[in-house]
Motif scaffolding. Sequence first.
Motif, PDB file in Angstrom:
ATOM      1  N   UNK A 346       0.869  -1.184   0.000  1.00 12.79           N
ATOM      2  CA  UNK A 346       0.000   0.000   0.000  1.00 12.79           C
ATOM      3  C   UNK A 346       0.896   1.220   0.000  1.00 12.79           C
ATOM      4  N   UNK A 347       0.686   2.100  -0.950  1.00 11.51           N
ATOM      5  CA  UNK A 347       1.490   3.315  -1.052  1.00 11.51           C
ATOM      6  C   UNK A 347       0.628   4.492  -0.590  1.00 11.51           C
ATOM      7  N   UNK A 348       1.143   5.273   0.350  1.00 13.65           N
ATOM      8  CA  UNK A 348       0.367   6.365   0.941  1.00 13.65           C
ATOM      9  C   UNK A 348       0.221   7.531  -0.039  1.00 13.65           C
ATOM     10  N   UNK A 349      -0.864   8.297   0.066  1.00 13.32           N
ATOM     11  CA  UNK A 349      -1.095   9.412  -0.867  1.00 13.32           C
ATOM     12  C   UNK A 349       0.113  10.344  -0.937  1.00 13.32           C
ATOM     13  N   UNK A 350       0.410  10.775  -2.154  1.00  9.83           N
ATOM     14  CA  UNK A 350       1.466  11.774  -2.347  1.00  9.83           C
ATOM     15  C   UNK A 350       2.874  11.221  -2.303  1.00  9.83           C
ATOM     16  N   UNK A 351       3.046   9.921  -2.011  1.00  5.38           N
ATOM     17  CA  UNK A 351       4.391   9.336  -1.964  1.00  5.38           C
ATOM     18  C   UNK A 351       5.036   9.400  -3.351  1.00  5.38           C
ATOM     19  N   UNK A 352       6.340   9.654  -3.378  1.00  2.00           N
ATOM     20  CA  UNK A 352       7.060   9.642  -4.660  1.00  2.00           C
ATOM     21  C   UNK A 352       8.107   8.546  -4.587  1.00  2.00           C
ATOM     22  N   UNK A 353       7.949   7.509  -5.373  1.00  2.00           N
ATOM     23  CA  UNK A 353       8.951   6.436  -5.388  1.00  2.00           C
ATOM     24  C   UNK A 353       9.854   6.652  -6.589  1.00  2.00           C
ATOM     25  N   UNK A 354      11.165   6.682  -6.347  1.00  2.00           N
ATOM     26  CA  UNK A 354      12.119   6.857  -7.452  1.00  2.00           C
ATOM     27  C   UNK A 354      12.119   5.635  -8.345  1.00  2.00           C
ATOM     28  N   UNK A 355      13.088   5.567  -9.236  1.00  2.47           N
ATOM     29  CA  UNK A 355      13.116   4.457 -10.199  1.00  2.47           C
ATOM     30  C   UNK A 355      13.552   3.158  -9.537  1.00  2.47           C
TER      31      UNK A 355
END
Length: 364
Positions: A346-355
């Motif tokens: 589950x990824x939280x709102x607004x999270x930015x995951x790099x490459x």
Amino acid sequence: MWWDDGMTEAILLVGGQGTRLRPLTISTPKPMLPVAGVPVTIHQIERARDAGVTRVVLGTSYRAEVFAERLGDGSDLGVEIAYAVEAQPLGTGGAIRNAADLLTCGPDDPVMVLNGDVLSGVDYRALLAGHVDWGAALTLHLTRVDDPTAYGLVPTGDDGQVLAFREKPQMPEEIVTDQVNAGCYVFTRSVIDEIPAGRPVSVERETFPALLDNGVLVRGVVDDAYWLDLGTPWDFVKGSADLVRGIAPWAGHRPAPYLLLDGAEVSDQAVIGHGTTVGRGVRVIGDAVIEGSVLMDGAVVEAGAAVIDSVIGERVRIGEGATVVGAVIGDDAVIGARNELRHGVRVWPGTQLGETSVRFSSDA
Ligand code: GTP
């Protein structure tokens, strides 16, 4: 008398926090999340209306304002809607009692009560009519499940009379039936008025067992029509896909392998199916593959990405070549190119995951 005046009332329980569906429920209450592009509550109100319900009281608490903003007085849906608001959550029974202050029917009339997170094909009209014919105090829709341990078990006698209530049994000897409470009831109004007011009450743990102790007629109607509790992300995507494919009931909908909502743009090279819903203004670019998923409004899926059995929140961006399987991505998150998110992530709102990272089943 109920049949004669053409007026039937229902209470919808929509005030829960929906913790199992986080992060989707941080901004939107569970019953207002879209399945096949339409909030669960609207699917329910339309089915109730088609069964003769004319007036609906929504029992709200968590994010109560979201319901009134979207549903108004109900005229767009062909019913009258009233809103009961709990300052503090009162539980299922407390919510029903609180909503009863806004009912207009008489003490002997039947009132339909629905959990706000269930998709069901049960015949509401037959439940109401059966309740009145039998003179029951309470009628419950019961459905059969393979693993009853997560539900409330409701064994019945030969005539349908309920024998006991066993909430979420753990011991093998307690599992006496596969019939479970499907979250759809008909109460005789006077029974609701007797629930204590102004304090939390659970119908499942307190009100129902007390009715049995008092010796009144409680009937269970076992019905094997489509039924799904949308409580978890995995059931949520399944319910949405079942509606799109015509497995779950949806009057007037033509079954299809996928559903494109207004303004969605899908590249010719993309492969989409298994009941996916592509939300308003979504863009699916290049040869992306999308199966059995819900893409909420404004999301973007770039070329080479695969999104399978997942919920993608509003305005999320899934980068090139990323793989998202069995995951929930909160609104406005950005999943960088070639990330791999699998099974329960589950990824939280607004999270930015790099490459290029790989995540299994832990919160990102
Ligand atoms: P989880 O937190 O994930 O268990 O979800 P939930 O909060 O929705 O709880 P649950 O699925 O057990 O609730 C069943 C139904 O009752 C849902 O439609 C809820 O919206 C509703 N509900 C639960 N608690 C309350 C409450 O305190 N007040 C009101 N009005 N509705 C409630």
